[in-house]
Design a protein around this motif. Structure first.
Motif, short mmCIF file in Angstrom:
data_model
loop_
_atom_site.label_atom_id
_atom_site.label_comp_id
_atom_site.label_asym_id
_atom_site.label_seq_id
_atom_site.Cartn_x
_atom_site.Cartn_y
_atom_site.Cartn_z
N TRP A 118 -6.53 4.12 0.66
CA TRP A 118 -6.82 2.83 0.03
C TRP A 118 -5.89 1.73 0.55
CZ3 TRP A 118 -3.92 -0.33 -3.26
CH2 TRP A 118 -4.64 -1.39 -3.83
N ARG A 119 -4.62 2.04 0.73
CA ARG A 119 -3.67 1.03 1.22
C ARG A 119 -4.03 0.56 2.62
NH1 ARG A 119 -0.06 4.26 -1.71
NH2 ARG A 119 0.47 5.53 0.11
N GLU A 130 -8.45 -0.56 1.94
CA GLU A 130 -8.81 -1.38 0.78
C GLU A 130 -10.27 -1.16 0.37
OE1 GLU A 130 -7.79 -5.44 1.46
OE2 GLU A 130 -5.65 -5.06 1.39
#
Length: 256
Positions: free
Chosen positions: A93-94, A97
């Motif tokens: 996710w980092r 996104e």
């Protein structure tokens, strides 16, 4: 002297002169109109080609950027000490996104779904040109085979595939804003549910838990798209100190 202004000869000359003048003006107007139409057609063809090229370049830039993101994420997974599913989802996710990230245990594969966009300037003779946004729906897949590093794969899907995730991304932003603005004493399961769904009629938010440890409240929420075809659990973390202020963070997790 005899008056000849009304004679047939003079009248004929005048009529021929008027006719010749009208024909000359008509031919000139037709010529000008033809030039204008030709110019307009050329501008339409020219602008259409330019806009098509710019759109293709913008779409190509999205794919190029997505491949770079996939490679960067695979390297981040290789260098990460994370081993459990939620920690690995956090790494993905980092880097991507992506609002929706799932894990398929049978294939040992993570899938991140995200819409990516780019801008280009559209040429137009009339008002209405200017910046235009194009979007592609992308699927990132990450897998680790025994004794090997992480591999990545990027594929493109129809826009409909990304639409539920885009809705969930908007719901996450709204939830972060509301949770950040809440008083500490209201950060309970029922309090957060009421803040997100005052009427109790929405199907988008399902607050599963709200747990306070020291100066931090962790809220787990299952968010669903409007058609309920896609759901993603998010963990919201909100600091609560003496000042009773703090911005919430949010990260997707495998389950609530």
């Amino acid at each position: 002297m005899a008056d000849t202004t009304g004679s047939p000869v003079v009248t004929g000359r005048v009529n021929r002169l008027v006719t010749t003048t009208c024909l000359t003006v008509l031919i000139a107007l037709i010529t000008v109109l033809g030039v204008v139409v030709s110019w307009l057609w050329y501008r339409h063809w020219h602008d259409g080609n330019i806009n098509s090229e710019r759109r293709d370049r913008a779409l190509a830039s999205i794919l190029e950027r997505s491949r770079a993101t996939a490679d960067d994420t695979a390297r981040a997974l290789d260098t990460s000490d994370a081993t459990d599913t939620d920690a690995l989802i956090g790494v993905i996710w980092r880097n991507t996104e992506a609002p929706v990230i799932t894990y398929d245990a049978s294939r040992s594969e993570f899938t991140a779904t995200a819409a990516s966009s780019a801008m280009y300037d559209e040429e137009a003779m009339l008002p209405g040109g200017g910046p235009v946004k194009v979007t592609r729906c992308l699927i990132f897949a990450y897998a680790q085979r025994p004794g090997q590093g992480w591999t990545s794969r990027v594929s493109e899907r129809d826009d409909d595939v990304c639409r539920p995730g885009t809705q969930i991304g908007g719901l996450v932003r709204l939830a972060r804003t509301r949770i950040s603005a809440m008083y500490a004493e209201d950060l309970t399961r029922a309090g957060v549910q009421k803040a997100l769904d005052p009427t109790g009629r929405l199907r988008f938010y399902d607050v599963k838990s709200a747990v306070r440890r020291a100066d931090t409240v962790t809220v787990s929420i299952l968010l669903s798209s409007s058609d309920t075809t896609v759901a993603q659990c998010y963990r919201f973390t909100r600091p609560v100190g003496d000042a009773d202020q703090g911005s919430a963070t949010a990260v997707p997790v495998s389950s609530c």
